[in-house]
Design a protein around this motif. Sequence first.
Motif, short mmCIF file in Angstrom:
data_model
loop_
_atom_site.label_atom_id
_atom_site.label_comp_id
_atom_site.label_asym_id
_atom_site.label_seq_id
_atom_site.Cartn_x
_atom_site.Cartn_y
_atom_site.Cartn_z
N LYS A 3 0.83 -1.21 0.00
CA LYS A 3 0.00 0.00 0.00
C LYS A 3 0.86 1.26 0.00
CE LYS A 3 -3.86 -2.45 2.11
NZ LYS A 3 -4.70 -2.67 3.29
N ASP A 4 1.98 1.17 0.67
CA ASP A 4 2.92 2.30 0.61
C ASP A 4 3.42 2.52 -0.81
OD1 ASP A 4 2.62 2.65 3.33
OD2 ASP A 4 4.52 1.66 3.86
N VAL A 7 -7.20 0.50 -1.91
CA VAL A 7 -6.85 -0.71 -2.67
C VAL A 7 -6.85 -1.93 -1.75
CG1 VAL A 7 -5.48 0.55 -4.37
CG2 VAL A 7 -4.35 -0.41 -2.33
N ALA A 8 -6.96 -3.11 -2.37
CA ALA A 8 -6.81 -4.39 -1.69
C ALA A 8 -5.77 -5.21 -2.45
CB ALA A 8 -8.13 -5.13 -1.63
N VAL A 9 -4.93 -5.90 -1.72
CA VAL A 9 -3.88 -6.72 -2.33
C VAL A 9 -4.21 -8.18 -2.08
CG1 VAL A 9 -1.41 -7.14 -2.51
CG2 VAL A 9 -2.23 -4.88 -1.82
N SER A 10 -4.28 -8.96 -3.14
CA SER A 10 -4.66 -10.37 -3.02
C SER A 10 -3.56 -11.28 -3.53
CB SER A 10 -5.98 -10.61 -3.75
OG SER A 10 -5.89 -10.21 -5.10
N ASP A 11 -3.92 -12.49 -3.94
CA ASP A 11 -2.93 -13.52 -4.29
C ASP A 11 -2.12 -13.15 -5.53
OD1 ASP A 11 -3.73 -15.03 -2.16
OD2 ASP A 11 -5.07 -16.32 -3.33
N ASN A 30 -7.47 5.63 -10.45
CA ASN A 30 -7.50 4.17 -10.34
C ASN A 30 -6.08 3.67 -10.07
OD1 ASN A 30 -7.50 1.36 -10.98
ND2 ASN A 30 -9.36 1.64 -12.19
N ALA A 31 -5.93 2.88 -9.02
CA ALA A 31 -4.59 2.39 -8.65
C ALA A 31 -4.49 0.88 -8.77
CB ALA A 31 -4.24 2.84 -7.23
N ALA A 68 8.18 -2.49 -1.44
CA ALA A 68 7.53 -3.16 -2.56
C ALA A 68 7.67 -2.37 -3.85
CB ALA A 68 6.06 -3.37 -2.25
N THR A 69 7.53 -3.09 -4.97
CA THR A 69 7.54 -2.48 -6.30
C THR A 69 6.14 -2.61 -6.89
OG1 THR A 69 9.86 -3.05 -6.64
CG2 THR A 69 8.56 -2.51 -8.60
N PHE A 70 5.54 -1.46 -7.25
CA PHE A 70 4.19 -1.44 -7.81
C PHE A 70 4.24 -1.06 -9.28
CE2 PHE A 70 0.46 1.15 -9.01
CZ PHE A 70 -0.53 0.18 -8.91
#
Length: 376
Positions: A258-259, A305-309, A348-349, A361-363
């Motif tokens: 998320k950061d 946002v939500a981070v999933s599998d 939108n992210a 993390a790398t987004f």
Amino acid sequence: MTEERQVADWAATPHVDTIRGTLEQPVAPRPVPPRRRLGRGPLISIIAGGAAIVLLAVAGVVGFSVGTSSHSPDRPVRAFLDDLTAGRVDDALSAAGIEHGKDDVLLTDAAYAKASGRVTGYRIAATDTAGDTARVRAYLKQGGRDVAATFTLDKTGTDWGVFPVWDLEAPRLGQVQVAVSGPGGTAVRVADQEITTSKDGIATLKALPGEYSIAVDGGKWFTADAQRTTVSGFGGAVGSVPVTLQTTLTDAGQQAAKDAVDKWVDGCIASTETAPPGCSFYAYGEDPAYTYTNQKWTLESRPVVAVSDWVSRGWLVSTTTNGRAKFTADISNSAGTGTASAGPMNVNASGYITGFTDQGATFVSAVGNGSSDSGS
């Protein structure tokens, strides 16, 4: 007869000394030559000589039997399996001619000692010989059950021109196959031996029969449930069923993700362009009659946002609530000055977390320049 009469009669009998005449001589027996006794020395020599011949014959039979047994095709197989059951992996591999290098981290005494369900015994079931090839069928005692295995041997010569010399062909080893649903180059521990996956998240290791533990080492960022896989026997269709380790982010990984999204949004907001490159929002409708200055974006609300599998490109980042951003600029021409604005518009992210470094993390955004937004 009276006693007096008896005396008179005995008196009339001549005394033996007065008897004369010719006596018939008895026939003397023919002399029998004495039987010659053998001396003790020659007798012992004859006995010893006969015994020596018997012993040599027995020794020959025994020697041939021992030589045949020690040169039977199952001997190299037994030597290999004896070393394996004793945990002498280096000796076993050498005896079987199994090539291995530094990358074969499971083919060591230490690694095999960490495996469970190892080969603890065996029995030879049958040996079939055809010309210069022999096949030895055996049953391995592995994990409380019998596992069939067939070994092939080649005749490479003879000893003393009589006994065949058999060389064991290197048995085909099984494999531990790991697929990590995570970044390429992920550290994985198999039987306490650390390896890294390829760029596509795969690792394949040669392995001896046994059960092996597998765990992902994602540091503080991500983890996966540990699993076990079994390599059964040798030869034929051996090898473990490929093990897939599905990674999930830890609390630290979720926060870092998320950061990273926030950092990406901040980078887009910091742009002075109407269409920030690689971002999910943009402004349009510029009037070429005006000069635009002091252009800027203002973030009114952040996207949630939500981070999933992990999916094919990374851990999936989904936007559950769009953010809002507004664009403003000063405009001027010969007629005067003014301001221009656009928005507010959706931010939108959605995208992917592709990995982690020491910095976090790398987004990577899955949308660019508002391709999923209406824009203003």
